[in-house]
Design a protein around this motif. Sequence first.
Motif, short mmCIF file in Angstrom:
data_model
loop_
_atom_site.label_atom_id
_atom_site.label_comp_id
_atom_site.label_asym_id
_atom_site.label_seq_id
_atom_site.Cartn_x
_atom_site.Cartn_y
_atom_site.Cartn_z
N UNK A 91 -14.76 -4.88 -32.63
CA UNK A 91 -14.87 -5.48 -31.30
C UNK A 91 -13.52 -5.32 -30.59
N UNK A 92 -13.53 -4.73 -29.42
CA UNK A 92 -12.30 -4.61 -28.63
C UNK A 92 -12.37 -3.40 -27.72
N UNK A 93 -11.76 -3.49 -26.55
CA UNK A 93 -11.77 -2.41 -25.58
C UNK A 93 -10.94 -1.24 -26.13
N UNK A 94 -11.54 -0.07 -26.21
CA UNK A 94 -10.84 1.12 -26.68
C UNK A 94 -10.77 1.26 -28.19
N UNK A 95 -11.33 0.31 -28.93
CA UNK A 95 -11.32 0.41 -30.39
C UNK A 95 -12.39 1.40 -30.81
N UNK A 96 -12.04 2.33 -31.70
CA UNK A 96 -12.96 3.38 -32.13
C UNK A 96 -12.89 3.58 -33.63
N UNK A 97 -13.94 4.17 -34.19
CA UNK A 97 -13.98 4.51 -35.61
C UNK A 97 -14.61 5.89 -35.76
N UNK A 98 -14.06 6.68 -36.67
CA UNK A 98 -14.57 8.02 -36.92
C UNK A 98 -14.47 8.31 -38.41
N UNK A 99 -15.55 8.77 -39.02
CA UNK A 99 -15.57 9.06 -40.45
C UNK A 99 -15.69 10.55 -40.66
N UNK A 100 -14.77 11.10 -41.48
CA UNK A 100 -14.81 12.51 -41.87
C UNK A 100 -14.70 12.58 -43.39
N UNK A 101 -15.83 12.72 -44.08
CA UNK A 101 -15.81 12.76 -45.55
C UNK A 101 -15.36 11.42 -46.11
N UNK A 102 -14.25 11.43 -46.85
CA UNK A 102 -13.72 10.20 -47.45
C UNK A 102 -12.57 9.61 -46.63
N UNK A 103 -12.43 10.06 -45.39
CA UNK A 103 -11.35 9.57 -44.52
C UNK A 103 -11.97 8.82 -43.35
N UNK A 104 -11.46 7.61 -43.13
CA UNK A 104 -11.90 6.78 -42.01
C UNK A 104 -10.73 6.66 -41.05
N UNK A 105 -10.91 7.14 -39.82
CA UNK A 105 -9.86 7.08 -38.81
C UNK A 105 -10.23 6.02 -37.78
N UNK A 106 -9.34 5.05 -37.60
CA UNK A 106 -9.59 3.92 -36.71
C UNK A 106 -8.56 3.88 -35.59
N UNK A 107 -9.03 3.62 -34.37
CA UNK A 107 -8.14 3.34 -33.24
C UNK A 107 -8.28 1.86 -32.96
N UNK A 108 -7.21 1.08 -33.25
CA UNK A 108 -7.31 -0.38 -33.20
C UNK A 108 -6.30 -1.01 -32.24
N UNK A 109 -5.87 -0.26 -31.23
CA UNK A 109 -4.95 -0.82 -30.26
C UNK A 109 -3.49 -0.68 -30.65
N UNK A 110 -3.21 -0.03 -31.76
CA UNK A 110 -1.83 0.24 -32.15
C UNK A 110 -1.38 1.52 -31.45
N UNK A 111 -0.10 1.86 -31.57
CA UNK A 111 0.42 3.07 -30.93
C UNK A 111 -0.01 4.33 -31.66
N UNK A 112 -0.62 4.18 -32.82
CA UNK A 112 -1.02 5.31 -33.64
C UNK A 112 -2.40 5.05 -34.24
N UNK A 113 -3.14 6.09 -34.60
CA UNK A 113 -4.41 5.86 -35.29
C UNK A 113 -4.15 5.41 -36.73
N UNK A 114 -5.03 4.57 -37.23
CA UNK A 114 -4.93 4.08 -38.61
C UNK A 114 -5.89 4.91 -39.45
#
Length: 185
Positions: A91-114
């Motif tokens: 939940x949050x404006x601009x928060x995103x999630x993307x799954x590629x195989x065994x890697x989960x890439x999250x955009x959580x409002x930080x300056x960098x993707x997690x």
Amino acid sequence: MSRIGKAPVKLPAGVTVTVDKSNVVTVKGSKGQLSQQVDPDLGITIEDGTVTVTRPTEQKRHRAMHGLYRTLINNMVTGVSQGFKKEMEIIGVGYKAEANGQVLELSLGYSHPVIVVLPKEISVSAETQKGRAPKVTLESVDKQLVGHFAAKVRSLRAPEPYKGKGIRYVGEDVRRKAGKAAAKK
């Protein structure tokens, strides 16, 4: 006797349980295989499609482990036959999630993707629908592993109490606070 410990574990069709001499229980099913070291004091019997755990004495240590190992065996049987799943929403404006195989890439409002690398035993999927919060699903045969990694992902941006932004489990109720505007009245 422990109410949980004395309940037998029923084995569904297609699930086999074996116990070796060092008290390692191995459960095989359609979704995979799990094994667990059981305390050598406890007895494990497999009869007529059920697994029963027995304890030798009424010592506090034996009573404590009786229900624990019965539940662990039950979770293994459920895992190899049905599997376990944890669903989370972001939940949050601009928060995103993307799954590629065994890697989960999250955009959580930080300056960098997690970026979270998951073990091979867990399968991950992320779906985003227009007008809805992104949803991340973790699936595995191991209940403990799925719960551990779901908690780890949630801790990256736990839901905050004022706006409710963050990662939460589907169906989780986040307690909300009023904020400073309510204090002025």
